[in-house]
Design a protein around this motif. Structure first.
Motif, PDB file in Angstrom:
ATOM      1  N   ALA A 114       0.810  -1.223   0.000  1.00 30.68           N
ATOM      2  CA  ALA A 114       0.000   0.000   0.000  1.00 30.68           C
ATOM      3  C   ALA A 114       0.845   1.275   0.000  1.00 30.68           C
ATOM      4  CB  ALA A 114      -0.924   0.004   1.216  1.00 30.68           C
ATOM      5  N   THR A 115       2.167   1.144  -0.064  1.00 33.92           N
ATOM      6  CA  THR A 115       3.036   2.323  -0.090  1.00 33.92           C
ATOM      7  C   THR A 115       2.634   3.230  -1.258  1.00 33.92           C
ATOM      8  OG1 THR A 115       4.886   1.060   0.826  1.00 33.92           O
ATOM      9  CG2 THR A 115       5.420   3.133  -0.291  1.00 33.92           C
ATOM     10  N   PRO A 116       2.401   4.537  -0.993  1.00 32.10           N
ATOM     11  CA  PRO A 116       1.994   5.430  -2.086  1.00 32.10           C
ATOM     12  C   PRO A 116       3.100   5.617  -3.117  1.00 32.10           C
ATOM     13  CG  PRO A 116       2.437   6.696  -0.100  1.00 32.10           C
ATOM     14  CD  PRO A 116       2.474   5.246   0.299  1.00 32.10           C
ATOM     15  N   VAL A 117       2.683   5.690  -4.353  1.00 33.37           N
ATOM     16  CA  VAL A 117       3.588   5.965  -5.469  1.00 33.37           C
ATOM     17  C   VAL A 117       2.931   7.027  -6.342  1.00 33.37           C
ATOM     18  CG1 VAL A 117       4.729   5.049  -7.532  1.00 33.37           C
ATOM     19  CG2 VAL A 117       4.577   3.647  -5.452  1.00 33.37           C
ATOM     20  N   THR A 118       3.698   8.029  -6.739  1.00 32.34           N
ATOM     21  CA  THR A 118       3.180   9.104  -7.599  1.00 32.34           C
ATOM     22  C   THR A 118       4.081   9.250  -8.812  1.00 32.34           C
ATOM     23  OG1 THR A 118       2.359  10.273  -5.647  1.00 32.34           O
ATOM     24  CG2 THR A 118       2.462  11.516  -7.712  1.00 32.34           C
ATOM     25  N   ILE A 119       3.468   9.280  -9.971  1.00 33.09           N
ATOM     26  CA  ILE A 119       4.210   9.480 -11.225  1.00 33.09           C
ATOM     27  C   ILE A 119       3.830  10.847 -11.786  1.00 33.09           C
ATOM     28  CG2 ILE A 119       4.708   8.592 -13.526  1.00 33.09           C
ATOM     29  CD1 ILE A 119       2.911   6.278 -11.241  1.00 33.09           C
ATOM     30  N   ILE A 120       4.840  11.664 -12.113  1.00 37.23           N
ATOM     31  CA  ILE A 120       4.592  12.986 -12.695  1.00 37.23           C
ATOM     32  C   ILE A 120       5.239  13.012 -14.073  1.00 37.23           C
ATOM     33  CG2 ILE A 120       4.815  15.467 -12.453  1.00 37.23           C
ATOM     34  CD1 ILE A 120       5.395  13.357  -9.428  1.00 37.23           C
ATOM     35  N   GLU A 121       4.412  13.172 -15.089  1.00 42.32           N
ATOM     36  CA  GLU A 121       4.893  13.248 -16.474  1.00 42.32           C
ATOM     37  C   GLU A 121       5.015  14.710 -16.874  1.00 42.32           C
ATOM     38  OE1 GLU A 121       3.573  11.570 -20.885  1.00 42.32           O
ATOM     39  OE2 GLU A 121       2.056  12.344 -19.491  1.00 42.32           O
ATOM     40  N   ASN A 122       6.051  15.028 -17.660  1.00 45.17           N
ATOM     41  CA  ASN A 122       6.261  16.386 -18.179  1.00 45.17           C
ATOM     42  C   ASN A 122       6.242  17.415 -17.047  1.00 45.17           C
ATOM     43  OD1 ASN A 122       6.424  15.495 -20.887  1.00 45.17           O
ATOM     44  ND2 ASN A 122       4.191  15.500 -21.053  1.00 45.17           N
ATOM     45  N   VAL A 123       7.094  17.195 -16.080  1.00 48.19           N
ATOM     46  CA  VAL A 123       7.144  18.036 -14.879  1.00 48.19           C
ATOM     47  C   VAL A 123       7.282  19.510 -15.242  1.00 48.19           C
ATOM     48  CG1 VAL A 123       8.479  18.563 -12.800  1.00 48.19           C
ATOM     49  CG2 VAL A 123       8.123  16.184 -13.503  1.00 48.19           C
ATOM     50  N   SER A 124       6.417  20.338 -14.666  1.00 47.12           N
ATOM     51  CA  SER A 124       6.417  21.805 -14.754  1.00 47.12           C
ATOM     52  C   SER A 124       5.935  22.352 -16.093  1.00 47.12           C
ATOM     53  CB  SER A 124       7.810  22.387 -14.455  1.00 47.12           C
ATOM     54  OG  SER A 124       8.663  22.364 -15.587  1.00 47.12           O
ATOM     55  N   ARG A 125       5.616  21.479 -17.031  1.00 46.52           N
ATOM     56  CA  ARG A 125       5.196  21.949 -18.350  1.00 46.52           C
ATOM     57  C   ARG A 125       3.673  22.089 -18.395  1.00 46.52           C
ATOM     58  NH1 ARG A 125       9.220  18.171 -22.136  1.00 46.52           N
ATOM     59  NH2 ARG A 125      10.960  18.200 -20.653  1.00 46.52           N
ATOM     60  N   THR A 126       3.188  22.712 -19.456  1.00 46.86           N
ATOM     61  CA  THR A 126       1.743  22.952 -19.551  1.00 46.86           C
ATOM     62  C   THR A 126       0.949  21.657 -19.653  1.00 46.86           C
ATOM     63  OG1 THR A 126       1.969  23.218 -21.953  1.00 46.86           O
ATOM     64  CG2 THR A 126       2.041  25.227 -20.611  1.00 46.86           C
ATOM     65  N   ASP A 127       1.589  20.582 -20.145  1.00 52.03           N
ATOM     66  CA  ASP A 127       0.897  19.297 -20.271  1.00 52.03           C
ATOM     67  C   ASP A 127       1.291  18.324 -19.159  1.00 52.03           C
ATOM     68  OD1 ASP A 127       3.476  19.036 -21.172  1.00 52.03           O
ATOM     69  OD2 ASP A 127       2.988  17.832 -22.931  1.00 52.03           O
ATOM     70  N   GLN A 128       1.697  18.867 -18.011  1.00 51.14           N
ATOM     71  CA  GLN A 128       2.048  18.013 -16.870  1.00 51.14           C
ATOM     72  C   GLN A 128       0.862  17.138 -16.479  1.00 51.14           C
ATOM     73  OE1 GLN A 128       4.299  19.308 -13.181  1.00 51.14           O
ATOM     74  NE2 GLN A 128       2.228  19.250 -12.345  1.00 51.14           N
ATOM     75  N   GLN A 129       1.147  15.886 -16.111  1.00 49.07           N
ATOM     76  CA  GLN A 129       0.124  14.950 -15.658  1.00 49.07           C
ATOM     77  C   GLN A 129       0.619  14.245 -14.401  1.00 49.07           C
ATOM     78  OE1 GLN A 129      -2.510  11.205 -17.444  1.00 49.07           O
ATOM     79  NE2 GLN A 129      -0.725  11.925 -18.550  1.00 49.07           N
ATOM     80  N   ILE A 130      -0.246  14.169 -13.404  1.00 47.58           N
ATOM     81  CA  ILE A 130       0.098  13.529 -12.131  1.00 47.58           C
ATOM     82  C   ILE A 130      -0.772  12.283 -11.957  1.00 47.58           C
ATOM     83  CG2 ILE A 130       0.187  13.800  -9.619  1.00 47.58           C
ATOM     84  CD1 ILE A 130       0.468  16.834 -10.123  1.00 47.58           C
ATOM     85  N   ILE A 131      -0.149  11.143 -11.682  1.00 46.77           N
ATOM     86  CA  ILE A 131      -0.876   9.889 -11.477  1.00 46.77           C
ATOM     87  C   ILE A 131      -0.557   9.369 -10.082  1.00 46.77           C
ATOM     88  CG2 ILE A 131      -1.207   7.527 -12.273  1.00 46.77           C
ATOM     89  CD1 ILE A 131      -0.246   8.510 -15.044  1.00 46.77           C
ATOM     90  N   ALA A 132      -1.583   9.200  -9.267  1.00 46.99           N
ATOM     91  CA  ALA A 132      -1.416   8.681  -7.910  1.00 46.99           C
ATOM     92  C   ALA A 132      -1.825   7.214  -7.878  1.00 46.99           C
ATOM     93  CB  ALA A 132      -2.279   9.492  -6.937  1.00 46.99           C
ATOM     94  N   THR A 133      -0.968   6.360  -7.320  1.00 44.82           N
ATOM     95  CA  THR A 133      -1.266   4.934  -7.222  1.00 44.82           C
ATOM     96  C   THR A 133      -0.559   4.366  -5.998  1.00 44.82           C
ATOM     97  OG1 THR A 133      -1.260   2.850  -8.452  1.00 44.82           O
ATOM     98  CG2 THR A 133       0.616   4.305  -8.801  1.00 44.82           C
TER      99      THR A 133
END
Length: 465
Positions: free
Chosen positions: A404-423
């Motif tokens: 159950a340890t949280p993991v977060t993936i951030i795509e295109n960090v700081s850019r206008t198309d940044q996406q954050i995925i929490a799992t």
């Protein structure tokens, strides 16, 4: 841009203005600085305009504009302060073939007049497309304060001297000479002696630069940050402004490359994980080749060059060739990404250390101390971890990490198309595969986005189920 900035040739050509009041005078004060033939049409011109006509600064016609009055005019200003009359005379000017500006009517104007810093022949035009005149005035004031008052005189005299300076090699040496003249020796000569000292100063300065020992090139190893140009450091920005050659990796954004000096040679030395790549040895050779030619080379790397940036190899290549170098650190992706999820990399009573690890290295998937990392409360920022996600997930679970340890993936960090995925660790894969991420991503093990974050910015696991 809705308006493309150009400098219109008006010397000896006609500029026609319709109007005789305050709006007309405001435009005329600028227009009369040119060498154009200025004609004003007004039934009731102000005393100031009549005075300028008497002094021969313009031609005044005491009537309204009629068809043919704007023939052969390069520019036409409608400044009657009357919408109906401005529309009438603008239609006439259009028919006569002139480019038309209607004062205070951006939508119907073919061109706009910018705020101007005048150091003739050095002219700086500042425009905001009518959106923010206050900003234009502030920028104008700032530029006025930075440019020497004598710059126009120096530019006119310097222009006549350009052929003599061709004895210096193109590039940094010639730029250094002109910079020394315009911003150091030239202003000092004018201030202390006057314009008569400018030519002797130029001649002495040229002799000094000819006799100067040829300088070797220099390499700046610069961090470009995660992608947002506003996260570029001032030192990095200054390096780009001076660069003769910019050698960049594939993750440097176009917006940052736009900040390089216009004359700089831009070279893409990109590497793609598990894909086409320029060999590191070839990049080292490219850096050295251009620096040995006397160029100021900027080796531009996304993030911070000291973090998984092959920095030591490039420094070693410079040292072996006797080339001076400097490291300009940047904001690494982990720092920008953790800020964007509202967390910190370390926290009292949670973790007193954080690991920066890579998902793969030159030999394949990178192995680490998984047993230590699997302990509760550990935090890691994982670079280049998309393709190695299943490998990392398996190693951590195998060594006892909580699923159950949280993991977060951030795509295109700081850019206008940044996406954050929490799992979570147990769902890291197939979550990443289902997300089908195309851009660079950083993975945080042991961190979840702060609950107060805007939900629209974060995509939970269910989005990919």
């Amino acid at each position: 841009m809705d308006h493309f900035p150009v400098f219109m040739a008006v010397a000896g050509r006609r500029i026609v203005l319709s109007g005789g009041g305050d709006a007309a005078m405001a435009k005329l004060r600028l227009i009369m600085k040119t060498t154009a033939h200025v004609s004003v049409f007004a039934e009731d011109a102000s005393p100031e305009i009549q005075g300028w006509a008497a002094e021969g600064k313009l031609t005044l016609v005491n009537r309204a504009v009629e068809p043919g009055d704007a023939m052969c005019a390069v520019l036409f200003y409608a400044a009657n302060e009357d919408d109906a009359e401005d529309a009438r005379v603008a239609a006439i000017a259009h028919a006569d073939g002139a480019k038309v500006n209607i004062v205070d009517n951006l939508a119907d104007s073919q061109f706009i007049t910018p705020a101007i810093v005048d150091r003739d022949p050095v002219v700086v035009a500042i425009g905001t497309e009518g959106a923010a005149p206050v900003v234009a005035r502030k920028v104008k004031a700032d530029i006025e304060a930075q440019l020497p008052v004598s710059l126009g005189v120096l530019a006119r005299i310097g222009k006549t001297f350009r052929s003599a300076v061709e004895v210096l090699p193109m590039g940094a040496k010639r730029r250094t000479f002109w910079s020394d003249f315009y911003f150091n020796a030239g202003p000092k000569a004018v201030e202390s002696v006057g314009q008569s000292a400018v030519i002797p100063t130029l001649e002495a300065l040229l002799d000094k630069h000819i006799m100067a020992t040829e300088k070797a090139g220099h390499v700046d190893l610069v961090g470009a940050g995660p992608g947002d140009p506003e996260l570029l450091t001032l030192k990095a920005r200054n390096a780009l402004d001076k660069a003769d050659v910019v050698i960049h990796d594939r993750l440097v954004t176009p917006e940052i490359l736009e900040l390089a000096r216009r004359e700089a040679v831009i070279i893409d030395a990109g590497k793609t994980g598990f894909g086409p790549a320029m060999a590191q040895g070839d990049i080292d050779a490219l850096i050295v080749e251009h620096a040995l030619k006397g160029h100021h080379v900027v080796r531009l790397k996304a993030g911070d060059p000291t973090v998984f940036g092959r920095l030591d190899e490039e420094i070693d290549a410079c040292d072996a060739a006797g080339i001076s170098w400097r490291v300009v650190p940047g904001i690494t992706a982990a720092s920008a990404a953790v800020a964007n999820i509202g967390q910190s990399l370390t926290k009292r009573n949670r973790n007193s250390s954080v690991r920066f690890i890579t998902g793969h290295d030159t030999k394949g998937y990178a192995d680490h101390d998984w047993r230590a990392l699997a302990q509760n409360g550990e935090v890691a920022a994982i670079y280049m971890g998309k393709k190695s996600a299943r490998f990392i997930q398996g190693r951590l679970l195998m060594h006892g990490a909580d699923p159950a340890t949280p993991v977060t993936i951030i795509e295109n960090v700081s850019r206008t198309d940044q996406q954050i995925i929490a799992t979570t660790l147990s769902d890291l894969e197939p979550t990443l595969t289902r997300a089908n991420l195309r851009g660079p991503a950083i993975t945080f093990y042991g961190l979840a986005p702060r609950a107060a974050m805007d939900a629209a910015d974060t995509l939970p696991l269910e989005e990919f189920a």
